[in-house]
Motif scaffolding. Structure first.
Motif, PDB file in Angstrom:
ATOM      1  N   SER A  97       0.828  -1.207   0.000  1.00 26.20           N
ATOM      2  CA  SER A  97       0.000   0.000   0.000  1.00 26.20           C
ATOM      3  C   SER A  97       0.864   1.260   0.000  1.00 26.20           C
ATOM      4  O   SER A  97       0.587   2.213  -0.737  1.00 26.20           O
ATOM      5  CB  SER A  97      -0.926   0.019   1.220  1.00 26.20           C
ATOM      6  OG  SER A  97      -1.843  -1.049   1.157  1.00 26.20           O
ATOM      7  N   GLU A 101       0.953   4.088  -2.884  1.00 24.47           N
ATOM      8  CA  GLU A 101       0.702   5.496  -2.546  1.00 24.47           C
ATOM      9  C   GLU A 101       1.844   6.389  -3.032  1.00 24.47           C
ATOM     10  O   GLU A 101       1.603   7.510  -3.493  1.00 24.47           O
ATOM     11  CB  GLU A 101       0.520   5.648  -1.032  1.00 24.47           C
ATOM     12  CG  GLU A 101      -0.774   5.072  -0.520  1.00 24.47           C
ATOM     13  CD  GLU A 101      -0.829   4.986   0.999  1.00 24.47           C
ATOM     14  OE1 GLU A 101       0.055   5.581   1.686  1.00 24.47           O
ATOM     15  OE2 GLU A 101      -1.736   4.314   1.517  1.00 24.47           O
ATOM     16  N   ARG A 133      -8.030  -0.690  -2.839  1.00 27.01           N
ATOM     17  CA  ARG A 133      -7.321   0.585  -2.820  1.00 27.01           C
ATOM     18  C   ARG A 133      -7.836   1.549  -3.873  1.00 27.01           C
ATOM     19  O   ARG A 133      -7.161   2.500  -4.249  1.00 27.01           O
ATOM     20  CB  ARG A 133      -5.823   0.332  -2.969  1.00 27.01           C
ATOM     21  CG  ARG A 133      -5.262  -0.174  -1.639  1.00 27.01           C
ATOM     22  CD  ARG A 133      -4.139  -1.148  -1.790  1.00 27.01           C
ATOM     23  NE  ARG A 133      -3.826  -1.719  -0.467  1.00 27.01           N
ATOM     24  CZ  ARG A 133      -4.456  -2.786   0.048  1.00 27.01           C
ATOM     25  NH1 ARG A 133      -5.418  -3.403  -0.616  1.00 27.01           N
ATOM     26  NH2 ARG A 133      -4.128  -3.224   1.244  1.00 27.01           N
TER      27      ARG A 133
END
Length: 175
Positions: A97, A101, A133
């Motif tokens: 993640s 990002e 996500r």
């Protein structure tokens, strides 16, 4: 260039661009182990690791993950960001993640309107990961992996969960 950090039970995870020849050599080893070489085929195009941008996740002085991507535009359109690979050496710790990002932040800074990627029809874990996500299914390319296998014979015929690998699935996230 964005710098992203995240918490973890083993200490903070930091995401940075590769900065040394050792970092690039590690990426090459990672790609060879995880992707069967230093080239990848996505939507019929061959991509070389040396031609891609990357971010590496660090924890306690160790490399624990990486993402590779390219920013470009098709036929003079708005810039887009394609993610070519995402690997987290420790699953379930938020490393993937954080890497994603970091790429999204770079893409925003570059004026990209979307981040996109392809995965194979067998990769149910990736489909779950990306949709959680904010990525959405954008296209299906039947037989794309079969065609890519002609150019890169190391692509396996059977993947996760014993599912035959034939198709690419494109996912995207608007920025």
């Amino acid at each position: 260039m964005p710098h992203v950090e995240g918490p973890s039970a083993e200490g903070p995870v930091t995401v940075t661009p590769p900065s040394t020849k050792v970092d690039r050599a590690w990426l090459e080893q990672l790609w060879t182990a995880e992707w069967g070489g230093t080239t990848m085929i996505s939507r019929g195009k061959r991509h070389r690791l040396d031609d891609l941008e990357a971010r590496i996740a660090w924890q306690g002085g160790e490399r624990v993950g990486a993402v590779t991507y390219r920013i470009g535009s098709e036929a003079g359109g708005a810039p887009e960001c394609e993610v070519l690979s995402l690997n987290a050496r420790l699953e379930g710790k938020g490393i993937g993640s954080l890497l994603l990002e970091a790429v999204e932040a770079v893409a925003r800074e570059a004026g990209c309107r979307r981040v996109w990627l392809t995965t194979t029809n067998d990769n149910l874990d990736a489909l779950r990961f990306y949709q959680r996500r904010g990525y959405r299914l954008a296209a299906l390319y039947p037989g794309a992996v079969d065609a890519a296998r002609d150019a890169k014979p190391t692509i396996p015929r059977v993947g996760d969960h014993g599912i035959p690998i034939h198709d690419e699935i494109e996912l995207e996230k608007g920025l």
